[in-house]
Design a protein around this motif. Sequence first.
Motif, PDB file in Angstrom:
ATOM      1  N   GLY A   1       0.823  -1.217   0.000  1.00  0.00           N
ATOM      2  CA  GLY A   1       0.000   0.000   0.000  1.00  0.00           C
ATOM      3  C   GLY A   1       0.848   1.254   0.000  1.00  0.00           C
ATOM      4  O   GLY A   1       0.552   2.222  -0.711  1.00  0.00           O
ATOM      5  N   ALA A   2       1.921   1.257   0.790  1.00  0.00           N
ATOM      6  CA  ALA A   2       2.829   2.402   0.829  1.00  0.00           C
ATOM      7  C   ALA A   2       3.500   2.598  -0.519  1.00  0.00           C
ATOM      8  O   ALA A   2       3.656   3.729  -0.999  1.00  0.00           O
ATOM      9  N   GLU A   3       3.876   1.501  -1.163  1.00  0.00           N
ATOM     10  CA  GLU A   3       4.519   1.580  -2.475  1.00  0.00           C
ATOM     11  C   GLU A   3       3.546   2.136  -3.504  1.00  0.00           C
ATOM     12  O   GLU A   3       3.908   2.979  -4.331  1.00  0.00           O
ATOM     13  N   VAL A   4       2.293   1.698  -3.475  1.00  0.00           N
ATOM     14  CA  VAL A   4       1.290   2.197  -4.421  1.00  0.00           C
ATOM     15  C   VAL A   4       1.058   3.688  -4.170  1.00  0.00           C
ATOM     16  O   VAL A   4       0.992   4.481  -5.116  1.00  0.00           O
ATOM     17  N   TYR A   5       0.961   4.089  -2.909  1.00  0.00           N
ATOM     18  CA  TYR A   5       0.796   5.510  -2.586  1.00  0.00           C
ATOM     19  C   TYR A   5       1.953   6.325  -3.184  1.00  0.00           C
ATOM     20  O   TYR A   5       1.730   7.344  -3.832  1.00  0.00           O
ATOM     21  N   ARG A   6       3.189   5.893  -2.940  1.00  0.00           N
ATOM     22  CA  ARG A   6       4.352   6.637  -3.451  1.00  0.00           C
ATOM     23  C   ARG A   6       4.367   6.681  -4.979  1.00  0.00           C
ATOM     24  O   ARG A   6       4.725   7.694  -5.576  1.00  0.00           O
ATOM     25  N   ARG A   7       3.951   5.604  -5.614  1.00  0.00           N
ATOM     26  CA  ARG A   7       3.989   5.516  -7.081  1.00  0.00           C
ATOM     27  C   ARG A   7       2.848   6.281  -7.739  1.00  0.00           C
ATOM     28  O   ARG A   7       3.031   6.888  -8.802  1.00  0.00           O
ATOM     29  N   VAL A   8       1.657   6.293  -7.110  1.00  0.00           N
ATOM     30  CA  VAL A   8       0.470   6.811  -7.776  1.00  0.00           C
ATOM     31  C   VAL A   8      -0.113   8.070  -7.121  1.00  0.00           C
ATOM     32  O   VAL A   8      -0.536   8.990  -7.816  1.00  0.00           O
ATOM     33  N   CYS A   9      -0.137   8.140  -5.810  1.00  0.00           N
ATOM     34  CA  CYS A   9      -0.881   9.178  -5.104  1.00  0.00           C
ATOM     35  C   CYS A   9      -0.028  10.354  -4.636  1.00  0.00           C
ATOM     36  O   CYS A   9      -0.525  11.478  -4.516  1.00  0.00           O
ATOM     37  N   PHE A  10       1.234  10.089  -4.337  1.00  0.00           N
ATOM     38  CA  PHE A  10       2.119  11.050  -3.687  1.00  0.00           C
ATOM     39  C   PHE A  10       2.235  12.382  -4.418  1.00  0.00           C
ATOM     40  O   PHE A  10       2.321  13.432  -3.786  1.00  0.00           O
ATOM     41  N   SER A  11       2.219  12.379  -5.727  1.00  0.00           N
ATOM     42  CA  SER A  11       2.420  13.619  -6.470  1.00  0.00           C
ATOM     43  C   SER A  11       1.280  14.614  -6.274  1.00  0.00           C
ATOM     44  O   SER A  11       1.479  15.810  -6.453  1.00  0.00           O
ATOM     45  N   CYS A  12       0.116  14.148  -5.879  1.00  0.00           N
ATOM     46  CA  CYS A  12      -1.033  15.045  -5.692  1.00  0.00           C
ATOM     47  C   CYS A  12      -1.576  15.083  -4.265  1.00  0.00           C
ATOM     48  O   CYS A  12      -2.287  16.029  -3.912  1.00  0.00           O
ATOM     49  N   HIS A  13      -1.292  14.069  -3.449  1.00  0.00           N
ATOM     50  CA  HIS A  13      -1.894  13.963  -2.114  1.00  0.00           C
ATOM     51  C   HIS A  13      -0.837  13.778  -1.037  1.00  0.00           C
ATOM     52  O   HIS A  13      -0.009  12.878  -1.126  1.00  0.00           O
ATOM     53  N   ALA A  14      -0.900  14.622  -0.010  1.00  0.00           N
ATOM     54  CA  ALA A  14      -0.030  14.468   1.157  1.00  0.00           C
ATOM     55  C   ALA A  14      -0.705  13.538   2.160  1.00  0.00           C
ATOM     56  O   ALA A  14      -1.900  13.224   2.041  1.00  0.00           O
ATOM     57  N   LEU A  15       0.050  13.124   3.157  1.00  0.00           N
ATOM     58  CA  LEU A  15      -0.494  12.292   4.248  1.00  0.00           C
ATOM     59  C   LEU A  15      -0.595  13.061   5.559  1.00  0.00           C
ATOM     60  O   LEU A  15      -1.231  12.595   6.496  1.00  0.00           O
ATOM     61  N   ASP A  16       0.022  14.211   5.621  1.00  0.00           N
ATOM     62  CA  ASP A  16       0.026  14.989   6.858  1.00  0.00           C
ATOM     63  C   ASP A  16      -1.349  15.613   7.111  1.00  0.00           C
ATOM     64  O   ASP A  16      -1.980  16.112   6.173  1.00  0.00           O
ATOM     65  N   PRO A  17      -1.797  15.637   8.366  1.00  0.00           N
ATOM     66  CA  PRO A  17      -3.078  16.283   8.675  1.00  0.00           C
ATOM     67  C   PRO A  17      -3.058  17.748   8.249  1.00  0.00           C
ATOM     68  O   PRO A  17      -2.090  18.464   8.499  1.00  0.00           O
ATOM     69  N   GLY A  18      -4.107  18.163   7.561  1.00  0.00           N
ATOM     70  CA  GLY A  18      -4.247  19.563   7.174  1.00  0.00           C
ATOM     71  C   GLY A  18      -3.351  20.017   6.030  1.00  0.00           C
ATOM     72  O   GLY A  18      -3.354  21.184   5.672  1.00  0.00           O
ATOM     73  N   ARG A  19      -2.590  19.137   5.453  1.00  0.00           N
ATOM     74  CA  ARG A  19      -1.663  19.522   4.386  1.00  0.00           C
ATOM     75  C   ARG A  19      -2.239  19.165   3.017  1.00  0.00           C
ATOM     76  O   ARG A  19      -1.891  18.166   2.400  1.00  0.00           O
ATOM     77  N   ASN A  20      -3.125  20.004   2.532  1.00  0.00           N
ATOM     78  CA  ASN A  20      -3.652  19.836   1.186  1.00  0.00           C
ATOM     79  C   ASN A  20      -2.625  20.374   0.193  1.00  0.00           C
ATOM     80  O   ASN A  20      -1.826  21.239   0.529  1.00  0.00           O
ATOM     81  N   THR A  21      -2.650  19.849  -1.013  1.00  0.00           N
ATOM     82  CA  THR A  21      -1.818  20.390  -2.081  1.00  0.00           C
ATOM     83  C   THR A  21      -2.766  21.078  -3.065  1.00  0.00           C
ATOM     84  O   THR A  21      -3.986  20.875  -2.988  1.00  0.00           O
ATOM     85  N   PRO A  22      -2.247  21.862  -3.994  1.00  0.00           N
ATOM     86  CA  PRO A  22      -3.150  22.462  -4.987  1.00  0.00           C
ATOM     87  C   PRO A  22      -3.920  21.420  -5.796  1.00  0.00           C
ATOM     88  O   PRO A  22      -5.032  21.681  -6.243  1.00  0.00           O
ATOM     89  N   ALA A  23      -3.338  20.232  -5.965  1.00  0.00           N
ATOM     90  CA  ALA A  23      -3.971  19.197  -6.783  1.00  0.00           C
ATOM     91  C   ALA A  23      -4.921  18.289  -6.015  1.00  0.00           C
ATOM     92  O   ALA A  23      -5.825  17.697  -6.606  1.00  0.00           O
TER      93      ALA A  23
END
Length: 126
Positions: A29-51
Motif C-alpha cells: 500500500g505504501a509503495e502504491v501511494y508513493r507511485r500513484v498518489c504522492f504527487s497530488c496527495h499528502a499524508l500529513d493532517p491539514g496539508r492539502n496540495t493544490p492538486a
Amino acid sequence: MIRLLAAAGTVAGLAAAAALAAQPAPNRGAEVYRRVCFSCHALDPGRNTPAGPTLHGLAGRPIAGLRGFNYSPALRRFAAREGRWTRALLERFLADPDALVPGIEMSLPRLSAADRQAVAAWLSPR
C-alpha cells in the motif's frame, strides 16, 4: 481416525494459507501511494496540495469534507449521495474514478485489484 485428523489439519492449514495470501503485503500500500498518489496527495493532517486534499484520516471522513480544499462539483454531488469514505468505497473509486464520479477532476493510472486493495487497506488506519 489419525488419517481424518491429519486431513482436517491439512485443510485448516490450506485455508489459513489462502487467507494470508489474500491479504496485501504490508508495504504494498505504501509503495502504491508513493507511485500513484504522492504527487497530488499528502499524508500529513491539514496539508492539502493544490492538486488534492490530504489523505490523512480518509477512511470514515466525509467525502469532500475537508476545509481548505476546493472540491469539484462532481465530487460534492457524489458526497451528497455517499456520505463518507469507506475502505470498500475507496477501492471502487480507485478502480475507475470517472465511472463512479462522472466529471471528477482526477486522473490516475489503471490499478490492479491487488494494488487497490493494498492502498485502501494502508490508508484506512491513517
